[in-house]
Design an enzyme around this catalytic site. Structure first.
Site, mmCIF file in Angstrom:
data_model
loop_
_atom_site.group_PDB
_atom_site.id
_atom_site.type_symbol
_atom_site.label_atom_id
_atom_site.label_comp_id
_atom_site.label_asym_id
_atom_site.label_seq_id
_atom_site.Cartn_x
_atom_site.Cartn_y
_atom_site.Cartn_z
ATOM 1 C CG ASP A 195 -1.612 0.549 0.644
ATOM 2 O OD1 ASP A 195 -2.095 1.632 -0.264
ATOM 3 O OD2 ASP A 195 -2.741 0.925 1.390
ATOM 4 C CD1 TRP A 196 1.950 6.942 0.254
ATOM 5 C CD2 TRP A 196 1.098 6.689 -1.954
ATOM 6 N NE1 TRP A 196 2.083 7.862 -0.375
ATOM 7 C CE2 TRP A 196 1.660 7.982 -1.387
ATOM 8 C CE3 TRP A 196 0.256 6.898 -3.335
ATOM 9 C CZ2 TRP A 196 1.911 9.255 -2.671
ATOM 10 C CZ3 TRP A 196 0.768 7.787 -3.978
ATOM 11 C CH2 TRP A 196 1.001 8.744 -3.903
#
Ligand code: BGC
Length: 745
Positions: free
Chosen positions: A284-285
């Site tokens: 994820d980011w």
């Protein structure tokens, strides 16, 4: 423009000459000629934030990223869209790097690109798998037309907490429904042929248990039992893998104290080994670098080592792999096989998308122009929007309203809002592109007056900033109340602003935001003939409205065609058929509240206080899971549930439309395993069928329950089926059910 590098052409042509060569062989041949830097480059994803079609950036982070692109150190980019932009980047990758390996372009296509469908939670309320698949198909078509070939969707996180803003992005609280819907979305995005120009790779996210953020606060810690992990959280991911989802995104949270991105158990043992997942894992980011905050990694180098070894194949915006992975392989902390495995997975998806055959296949300006807001997409999004609406209350059949009715007053800022109905997670969309309720009423020539009453929020709102709720400005109340006195019927459109749900948008109070509850009560005091239309991205606590307002329509955030869908329900052109995919609590203190809870040893009610209850609130929700009314009524009869000798249960029930109007009903099947090796939920959805019935028509609906539905996971992850007594339940929601016991011997 330079042509494709000779070295790569040689490899690819040998491959195409030999028809027997599979994608795996092509990938292997390519990996053999890649340097370690090039391999690690494939594992690096960058956000494209600079002016892509302008001159090359010369300083700062942008110029660094640009140089890395030219070196072949970037395997993927996110947030780059539009044919011109995508082509510009792809040209660098294909023509300037040594091997010319094409970039895969990822983007959050959550409920459409330009033409927006309802938010995913709303779509889930349709229980209409075909429409949901179609909606994903359309999203993929528009996304592919603007150069995107990979979406970070569907989010298949199960959540039982309406405070968590991201419930808008999933399919609600139920594993069975969420699994079915997740699979349809994947099929819709990926189609039958991933190399077609209108299909894109999908992502099942966020692996795992992100929906169990403690106290509903986004990015918060997660503490979950293995039984819940295996029985509730994992199944939609497992089904996604079985249905060939190309990528899985890990998560921000910890599971058993280990951040998902550095979690070997999740990514290697379960996903890649037990489920044999062949695609790749995207972080994820920044979820890699956040492992430092979690106290699990010491520095960015440690992040690179721990993420890679745990099976996180591509790094989204942590800058860990691009800066440290090569060195970590050279100093022996990460084996080169680990890198090879990740690269193999990434290249495979690129081959499957057809990017090696034509890296510019998604870059066609004419198609881009044709597909954006295509009339077929608009029509399908209207259909989806109507199907997503849930009728929560309709006392004395105040709805549907007559089109020639005089004296209609519309109140509420959201009635005149063309932005909020688009909901959250719509980065590629055009602002103010939704049809508002007022616009639709005008198109229909309905005779009405409008009073805003009060704004929901104040100041500017966008995807990034905190929304400021209007808690004080009641200057519009006076005229709205005066108009209400004269009106015959009042449509009040109240609820959440579109950016009050979504990522980072947790709420501790779930009533109507700001002063809208006061507005509702003041209008009600002078005229109770109110139809309340709710716009919201999550379940709300509205017990006062439920007690007092005669009609309540749950209209979520319905996307581009919002106003049209709402008015078609209000004036009876469409008979509502949606059913809640998530329990509506009466008060926040009841959360987590969900229908498939485990039984307590102290059920009630009892005279003495020593049973499981609150002293100041009932145990009952406001509206249960699966609940929703229609303009007609349905009766369930002739319910049969019989064991067969192969451990199956055959179920049948007759459903009759007891009214005159044609309508659709979602027939729901629940089970309870009465005694098992671990305590099992009081009920669990295990089948449903959405049927259409003419007035007075009856249909028999049948289900077969097999060991797959009757079994469950032990806390160690072993799936077991145990014979014994099962309670079988059918009905139109999770509360009002016909029940029968069946013994499997
Ligand atoms: C979200 C992901 C999303 C990613 C890229 C993250 O903040 O958690 O779901 O796909 O950003 O935009």
């Amino acid at each position: 423009m330079k042509s494709t590098p000779i070295i790569l052409l040689l490899i690819l042509s040998t491959i195409t000459l030999n028809a027997q060569k599979t994608i795996d062989d092509r990938v292997d041949s390519l990996i053999k000629i890649m340097t370690l830097e090039e391999k690690v480059g494939q594992m690096n994803q960058y956000n494209g934030f600079w002016e892509l079609t302008g001159p090359a950036p010369t300083d700062g982070l942008a110029s660094k990223k640009y140089k890395h692109l030219e070196l072949g150190w970037v395997g993927s980019m996110l947030n780059v869209r539009g044919v011109k932009n995508v082509r510009k980047i792809q040209e660098i990758a294909v023509n300037k790097t040594r091997l010319g390996i094409p970039i895969i372009f990822g983007f959050d296509i959550i409920h459409g690109h330009k033409t927006l469908s309802p938010i995913p939670l709303a779509e889930a309320a349709s229980w209409d798998l075909e429409a949901i698949r179609k909606s994903a198909e359309i999203a993929a078509t528009e996304a592919a037309a603007v150069g995107i070939n990979w979406t970070f969707a569907p989010m298949v996180d199960i959540s039982r907490d309406a405070r968590w803003g991201r419930v808008m992005e999933g399919a609600g609280e139920d594993t069975y429904l969420g699994t079915k819907i997740g699979v349809e979305r994947i099929k819709g995005f990926q189609g039958d042929d991933l190399s077609a120009t209108n299909t894109i790779a999908a992502t099942a996210k966020h692996f795992a248990a992100y929906g169990f953020a403690e106290s509903g606060k986004d990015y918060n810690t997660v503490d979950i039992s293995s039984s819940t992990l295996h029985n509730v959280v994992f199944p939609p991911f497992k089904a996604a893998v079985e249905n060939d989802v190309k990528t899985v995104m890990n998560a921000f949270n910890v599971v058993n104290g280990v951040p998902a991105t550095g979690n070997k158990y999740l990514q290697r043992d379960i996903l890649k080994k037990k489920w044999n997942f062949q695609g790749f894992v995207i972080s994820d980011w920044g979820s890699g670098v956040e492992m430092i905050n979690h106290g699990f990694a010491e520095n960015l180098e440690d992040v690179a080592v721990k993420s890679a070894n745990a099976g996180s194949d591509m790094d989204m915006e942590s800058y860990a792999y691009v800066n440290h992975l090569v060195a970590s392989v050279r100093n022996g902390k990460v084996k080169e096989e680990v890198v090879d495995d990740a690269v193999r997975r990434i290249l495979k998806v690129k081959f499957e998308l057809g990017l090696f055959d034509d890296p510019f296949k998604y870059c066609n300006e004419a198609r881009e122009k044709e597909m954006i807001y295509h009339p077929d997409h608009i029509a399908a999004s209207l259909d989806m929007a109507k199907k997503s609406i849930v009728l929560l209350k309709n006392e004395k059949n105040i709805l549907p309203l007559a089109k020639n009715e005089e004296g209609i007053l519309v109140v509420g800022a959201l009635a005149n809002d063309k932005n909020s109905p688009l909901g959250s997670w719509r980065i590629g969309s055009d602002d103010n592109s939704a049809v508002s309720v007022l616009e639709s009423l005008k198109e229909m020539n309905i005779d009405f007056d409008y009073e805003k009453g009060a704004d929901v929020v104040v100041g500017e709102t966008n995807f990034i900033n905190e929304v400021k709720v209007n808690n004080t400005d009641k200057s519009g109340f006076g005229t709205a109340v005066e108009a209400a006195k004269k009106a015959k019927k009042i449509i009040m459109v109240l609820g959440e602003h579109g950016f009050q749900s979504g990522e980072g948008r947790s709420r501790a109070q779930l009533g109507l935001p700001g002063i809208q509850q006061e507005l509702l009560e003041e209008i009600y005091a002078v005229n109770p003939n109110i139809v309340l239309v709710l716009m919201n991205g999550r379940p709300l606590t509205i017990p006062w409205a439920d007690e007092n307002i005669p009609a309540i329509v749950e209209a979520w955030q319905l996307g581009t065609q919002s106003g049209h869908a709402i008015t078609s329900v209000l004036f009876g052109d469409y008979n509502p058929s949606g059913k809640l995919p998530m329990t509506f609590p009466r008060s926040v203190g009841q959360i987590p509240i969900y229908y498939n809870y485990l039984p307590t040893g102290r059920p009630g009610p009892k005279k003495a206080v020593f049973w499981s209850h609150y002293s100041d609130e009932t145990n009952e929700p406001l509206y249960p899971f699966g609940y929703g009314l229609s303009y007609t009524t349905f009766e369930y009869s002739n319910f049969k549930a019989n064991a067969t000798n192969n451990n199956q249960i055959q179920v049948s029930v007759t459903v009759t439309n007891t009214g005159k109007m044609k309508g659709e009903e979602v027939v729901q099947l629940y089970i309870r395993d009465k005694v098992a090796s671990i305590s099992r939920p009081v009920k669990e959805l295990k089948g449903f069928d959405k049927i259409s019935l003419e007035g007075n028509e009856s249909k028999e609906v049948t289900f077969t329950l097999t060991e797959d539905e009757l079994g469950f996971y032990m806390p160690d992850g072993e799936f077991v089926f145990e014979k014994g007594t099962f309670e079988i339940m059918v009905g139109g929601n999770s509360k009002d059910l016909l029940r029968q016991e069946v013994i499997l011997k």
